[in-house]
Write an enzyme that holds these catalytic residues in place. Structure first.
Site, PDB file in Angstrom:
ATOM      1  N   TYR A  70       0.856  -1.184   0.000  1.00 34.78           N
ATOM      2  CA  TYR A  70       0.000   0.000   0.000  1.00 34.78           C
ATOM      3  C   TYR A  70       0.899   1.244   0.000  1.00 34.78           C
ATOM      4  CZ  TYR A  70      -4.326   2.574   0.744  1.00 34.78           C
ATOM      5  OH  TYR A  70      -5.393   3.423   0.589  1.00 34.78           O
ATOM      6  N   LYS A 125     -20.656 -20.135  -8.880  1.00 33.74           N
ATOM      7  CA  LYS A 125     -20.009 -19.966 -10.184  1.00 33.74           C
ATOM      8  C   LYS A 125     -18.552 -19.555  -9.987  1.00 33.74           C
ATOM      9  CE  LYS A 125     -20.851 -19.620 -14.753  1.00 33.74           C
ATOM     10  NZ  LYS A 125     -21.777 -20.393 -15.579  1.00 33.74           N
TER      11      LYS A 125
END
Length: 796
Positions: A70, A125
């Site tokens: 970060y 899925k």
């Protein structure tokens, strides 16, 4: 760890995960009636709710790691992407990230249940994408039924993703949504409900017509259903050669005719012109193909009997098909049948398509999924069904006779070749049709990377097999009549790893091979009990009796033992009739160890021999000993096991960094088993000043160098990652590797690997798979070749 090791991994193994999932799906489909609401809810609720999670792929334990992940370090890739947008594929997960997006208007057979209610399906899925294609997924449920507003929402978030899978969106809105997004976005977009079924069923249709001996340009096709899947299927059938004038499409009102009012553009495309048919019963008379994409139990046996010769019936309504498999097969013997269910032959399952279509598209950073890519997937899937079926597929479905024909013209979902064949075909079509941003130049390397991605093949095993294939040796397989051993021998020969010799009755072995659909051409079979082997048995017995005379062996005793497979097979190696020997699927270890010591013997510089297992994990490759041979070793045996382990790790072209394991650390316990470990380490360090070994120590200190260096800065292991663990006894070593195997099904295990015998005699576990035995065979071949090189050097 030596990350440059020749045999080292570069991605951890996931080779069992897909198989386990498919077995689970297969079991569930077989037992649909047993699934209760309570069980389904508990599955989704227990433990961590849901089915998917996000995991970091970069280190994050230190302040430096976090500063790179970060602020401030993350600013640099941001600026690189700003300068060149394609750098987003270089510095982020975009190239492996698909959005599964739905508005919940057509969820399974539940209909319009809303976006949030469909979330479990979208998570499911995502799970399939990950398991079968190695693709990361964010499931996104958009609470918007207006097609324009839905598209606007998707378009705004599209930069995050490398592809978009549209799911469970009702017709006709789904047609507009997909077409618009394909035009406005520069990433692959596919509505799987339409195209997934179309691609798989088109592949099945192509092959079924070949089995039936029919020409797609001439066959009459009846499509029962006119929703998104039916329209897309019929379009694709026409793309592979079917004639539109030979298609009759039926919806809830009957045969779609061009004189019907208010037809949608999609239905109008397949409306029947000037044909006096109005019902399914009328349309199906004389038809060659029936494709059901509507509802269950609408096709009768009499309807199938009215079809043409060798009729093709795709009853794809799920979970209840248009006609049951049993009723269809009972109606006439020549029917070629396919359903959407895994408990019957020729399942048309979208999981055969979408993970690999997106995989290929993502890997070339495609701007779309076009018709050329869909057709490439159709052909790749169809062609795969004609190839010999891998053993892993037969194991999952408990069969041995899957060959191209009426009961097998569509690949099974567990087929490990789908990811290489379909993904590569799609990627190649993307390149040839001009939608690939990043071309692939080395297709074999690409396929290898796909196999590694799903753990079908790690760099460790690939290099192991490649090294063995450079110098194939003659290998005797003791239990030639065991299906696993026979399959492994045939596979090892096919890969060029060895020239197998099977021990067993030739007639029995040939019958078994015929049942397993295996070819034993050019594979030698020796019946050690046959009369023609009497001379060899006598020769072996004479040599063994002379070798063991001081242990009381007589010729007659030795001759009697030559009727046993382990004695006979090991004597073949001892006498030079073969180079290596594999055993263990039937025989108890205690017996095999006894025979090995008698026939082959331990190397003179050691008091014993041992066994090692290699664990290929996400943390790296680890070597564990002694997992098999020495039950309660004293300090002298541990001393030898450590020396053997160091030699074996170098055999795999790695540098041993060894920790001697115990429950205490560096003499904190002065009685019991830690004492012998402590003494063994002291002697090793005195005799081998350069050996990187220390102990005794607990496992957590062995595997955590920061913790170890902080608490015990004096060790020889300072600053080093341990890769070899020597346990104080066989019980702890064996239990440890099996515990790790059970807790981490992604870990690849190779072993047991024999260390310290005079010649290459190697054992298998009785539960070993074909893959495991082939790996051990590769080790045995390399062992035999190295042994020959050493002997040749000494003779010079």
């Amino acid at each position: 760890m030596n990350n440059n090791c020749y045999f080292c991994h570069d991605s951890y193994s996931k080779r069992y995960t897909k198989i386990i999932l498919t077995k689970l799906i297969y079991h569930i489909r077989e037992n649909m009636a047993k699934i209760t609401k309570e069980a389904a809810l508990a599955y989704h609720q227990n433990g961590r709710p849901g089915k998917i999670e996000v995991k970091p792929t970069k280190p994050y334990r230190t302040q430096l790691d976090l500063s790179l992940a970060y602020s401030p370090g993350v600013a640099y890739p941001c600026l690189e992407i700003q300068e060149n947008p394609n750098n987003v594929y270089k510095y982020t997960d975009k190239g492996n990230l698909v959005a599964v997006i739905s508005n919940g208007t057509a969820v399974l057979g539940l209909g319009d249940i809303g976006a949030m209610s469909g979330k479990p399906v979208m998570e499911g899925k995502g799970l399939l994408f990950k398991i079968y294609g190695g693709i990361d997924v964010f499931d996104i449920e958009v609470a918007e039924k207006d097609p324009e507003k839905f598209c606007e929402a998707v378009e705004k978030i599209a930069p995050s993703f490398g592809g978009i899978n549209l799911e469970d969106i009702k017709a006709p809105e789904c047609f507009y949504i997909e077409e618009r997004l394909k035009k406005t976005l520069d990433i692959p977009v596919m509505h799987d409900d339409q195209h997934g079924t179309a691609i798989i069923s088109a592949a099945g249709l192509r092959n079924a017509l070949e089995v039936a001996g029919k020409d797609i340009k001439k066959v009459k096709i009846v499509v029962n259903g006119a929703g998104a899947a039916a329209i897309s299927c019929t379009k694709l059938y026409c793309a592979i050669g079917a004639k539109k004038e030979n298609v009759v499409m039926i919806d809830s009102k009957g045969v779609i005719t061009d004189d019907r009012e208010k037809l949608t553009p999609q239905k109008a495309l397949f409306a029947t012109h000037r044909r006096d048919v109005h019902t399914l019963e009328e349309a199906i008379k004389g038809a060659d193909v029936f494709v059901g994409l509507s509802k269950g139990n609408i096709l009768t046996q009499d309807m199938i009997r009215s079809m043409a010769k060798n009729p093709i019936v795709f009853a794809l309504a799920n979970p209840v098909p248009e006609i049951s498999y049993e009723d269809a097969m009972a109606s006439r013997p020549d029917v070629l049948m396919s359903t959407g269910r895994s408990d019957y032959p020729n399942q048309i399952n979208n999981v055969i398509g979408f993970p690999y279509i997106f995989r290929g598209a993502l890997d070339v950073h495609a701007t779309s999924i076009n018709e050329e890519m869909k057709l490439a997937a159709v052909n790749a899937i169809a062609d795969l069904a004609k190839m010999p079926v891998p053993d892993v597929v037969n194991e999952v479905y408990h069969v041995n006779d899957l060959t191209f024909g009426p009961k097998y013209f569509i690949p099974k979902p567990v087929d490990p070749r789908l990811i290489t064949e379909v993904s590569a075909a799609v990627a190649k079509a993307a390149m040839e049709s001009g939608v690939a941003r990043t071309p692939i130049t080395d297709w074999e390397a690409y396929k290898q990377s796909l196999r590694q991605l799903l753990g079908q093949e790690s760099k460790l095993t690939r290099n192991l097999h490649a090294a063995a294939a450079l110098h194939p040796q003659k290998v005797v397989f003791a239990e030639g009549g065991h299906p696993t051993m026979m399959k492994a021998a045939v596979q090892a020969k096919t890969e060029g790893i060895c020239q197998p010799i099977l021990l067993g009755n030739p007639d029995r072995l040939k019958r078994l091979a015929q049942r397993l659909k295996l070819s034993l051409d050019d594979i030698e079979i020796i019946d050690m009990r046959a009369d023609q082997e009497q001379g060899r048995r006598a020769t072996f017995a004479k040599h063994l009796a002379e070798k063991r005379a001081r242990q009381g062996y007589t010729f007659q005793e030795a001759y009697d033992k030559m009727y046993e497979r382990n004695y006979f097979g090991m004597m073949m190696v001892e006498n030079g009739d073969a180079d290596a020997f594999i055993t263990g699927l039937y025989t108890k270890y205690s017996n095999t160890i006894k025979v090995a010591k008698e026939v082959i013997g331990v190397r003179p510089q050691f008091r014993t021999f041992g066994a090692m297992h290699i664990l290929n994990t996400k943390r790296g490759v680890f070597y564990i000993a002694d997992t098999l041979i020495n039950r309660h070793p004293d300090e002298n045996i541990l001393y030898d096991v450590a020396r053997l382990s160091a030699h074996t790790v170098r055999f795999f072209n790695d540098e041993p960094v060894m920790a001697m394991i115990s429950y205490s650390n560096f003499g904190t316990d002065e009685v019991g088993s830690p004492v012998k470990v402590h003494q063994a380490v002291a002697q090793l360090q005195e005799d081998y000043p350069d050996m990187v070994i220390d102990g005794e120590m607990q496992v957590n200190f062995a595997l955590n160098k920061e913790l170890r260096d902080e608490k015990f800065p004096f060790t020889r292991l300072k600053g080093k990652d341990v890769n070899t663990l020597i346990f104080p006894n066989m019980s702890s070593a064996n239990s440890s590797y099996k515990l790790l195997q059970a807790l981490d099904p992604d870990a690849e295990i190779i072993g047991p690997i024999q260390m310290g015998l005079n010649k290459p005699i190697h054992f298998t576990d009785f539960e070993s798979s074909v893959h495991d035995v082939v790996n051990i065979t590769a080790v045995a071949v390399i062992d035999a070749y190295v042994d020959k090189i050493k002997k040749a050097g000494k003779e010079k």
